[in-house]
Scaffold this motif. Structure first.
Motif, PDB file in Angstrom:
ATOM      1  N   ASP A  67       0.831  -1.208   0.000  1.00  0.00           N
ATOM      2  CA  ASP A  67       0.000   0.000   0.000  1.00  0.00           C
ATOM      3  C   ASP A  67       0.868   1.261   0.000  1.00  0.00           C
ATOM      4  O   ASP A  67       0.543   2.242  -0.665  1.00  0.00           O
ATOM      5  N   ARG A  70       2.229   1.892  -3.435  1.00  0.00           N
ATOM      6  CA  ARG A  70       1.182   2.477  -4.290  1.00  0.00           C
ATOM      7  C   ARG A  70       0.953   3.953  -3.953  1.00  0.00           C
ATOM      8  O   ARG A  70       0.698   4.765  -4.849  1.00  0.00           O
ATOM      9  N   LYS A  71       1.030   4.292  -2.661  1.00  0.00           N
ATOM     10  CA  LYS A  71       0.875   5.697  -2.263  1.00  0.00           C
ATOM     11  C   LYS A  71       1.959   6.557  -2.888  1.00  0.00           C
ATOM     12  O   LYS A  71       1.683   7.645  -3.399  1.00  0.00           O
ATOM     13  N   LYS A  74       1.497   7.336  -6.529  1.00  0.00           N
ATOM     14  CA  LYS A  74       0.507   8.381  -6.816  1.00  0.00           C
ATOM     15  C   LYS A  74       0.964   9.748  -6.342  1.00  0.00           C
ATOM     16  O   LYS A  74       0.687  10.758  -6.982  1.00  0.00           O
ATOM     17  N   ASP A  75       1.639   9.787  -5.158  1.00  0.00           N
ATOM     18  CA  ASP A  75       2.019  11.058  -4.551  1.00  0.00           C
ATOM     19  C   ASP A  75       3.401  10.923  -3.912  1.00  0.00           C
ATOM     20  O   ASP A  75       3.532  10.265  -2.881  1.00  0.00           O
ATOM     21  N   ALA A  78       3.727  11.485  -0.104  1.00  0.00           N
ATOM     22  CA  ALA A  78       2.788  10.774   0.775  1.00  0.00           C
ATOM     23  C   ALA A  78       3.505  10.321   2.040  1.00  0.00           C
ATOM     24  O   ALA A  78       4.682   9.962   2.015  1.00  0.00           O
TER      25      ALA A  78
END
Length: 120
Positions: A67, A70-71, A74-75, A78
Motif C-alpha cells: 500500500d 502504491r501511495k 501516486k504522490d 505521501a
C-alpha cells in the motif's frame, strides 16, 4: 504473499492485531476466524483469547508495504509509517528525491508493483 485475502479479511486481521479484550469476537473477526486459524495467522492464548501470530504480523506488514508503494506511486510526498519507509528504502524500492521532500519509486519498485498487480 497474502493467500488471496480480501480487504474485509485484512481489516479483520488488523482488528486482531490491535488486541482483543475478550473471547467474544466482533462479527467481522468471527466470520474469518476459521480461515485465519487455518492459514496460521492467529493463535489462541491459554486464556482463550485470539492473538495474531508472527505469520499474520508479516502478512499485515507486507500489505502495508505494498500500500505504501502504491501511495508513493501516486504522490511522492505521501506519508508512510517509519518501519514501512525504512523497509522500502532498504530494499531499494523507493529512493529519496534529491533536493526535495519526498520519494520516487525505483525501477525495482515498479517491477515489484507490476508483478504484484499481475498476480491479482
Amino acid at each position: 504473499m497474502n493467500a488471496g485475502l480480501t480487504d474485509d479479511e485484512f481489516e479483520a486481521l488488523l482488528e486482531v492485531s490491535r488486541g482483543l479484550k475478550s473471547k467474544r469476537l466482533s462479527p467481522r473477526v468471527l466470520k474469518h476466524a476459521k480461515l485465519f486459524s487455518g492459514l496460521k495467522y492467529v493463535e489462541y492464548n491459554r486464556n482463550g483469547l485470539m492473538v495474531i501470530s508472527e505469520r499474520g504480523t508479516q502478512t499485515l506488514f507486507m500489505k502495508h508495504c505494498i500500500d505504501g508503494l502504491r501511495k508513493i506511486a501516486k504522490d511522492p510526498v505521501a506519508l508512510l509509517d517509519a518501519n514501512v519507509r525504512t523497509f522500502l528504502l532498504k530494499k531499494s524500492h523507493i529512493s529519496p528525491i534529491e533536493g526535495a521532500v519526498g520519494y520516487v519509486i525505483t525501477t525495482k519498485g515498479a517491477e515489484s508493483l507490476a508483478d504484484i498487480d499481475a498476480q491479482q
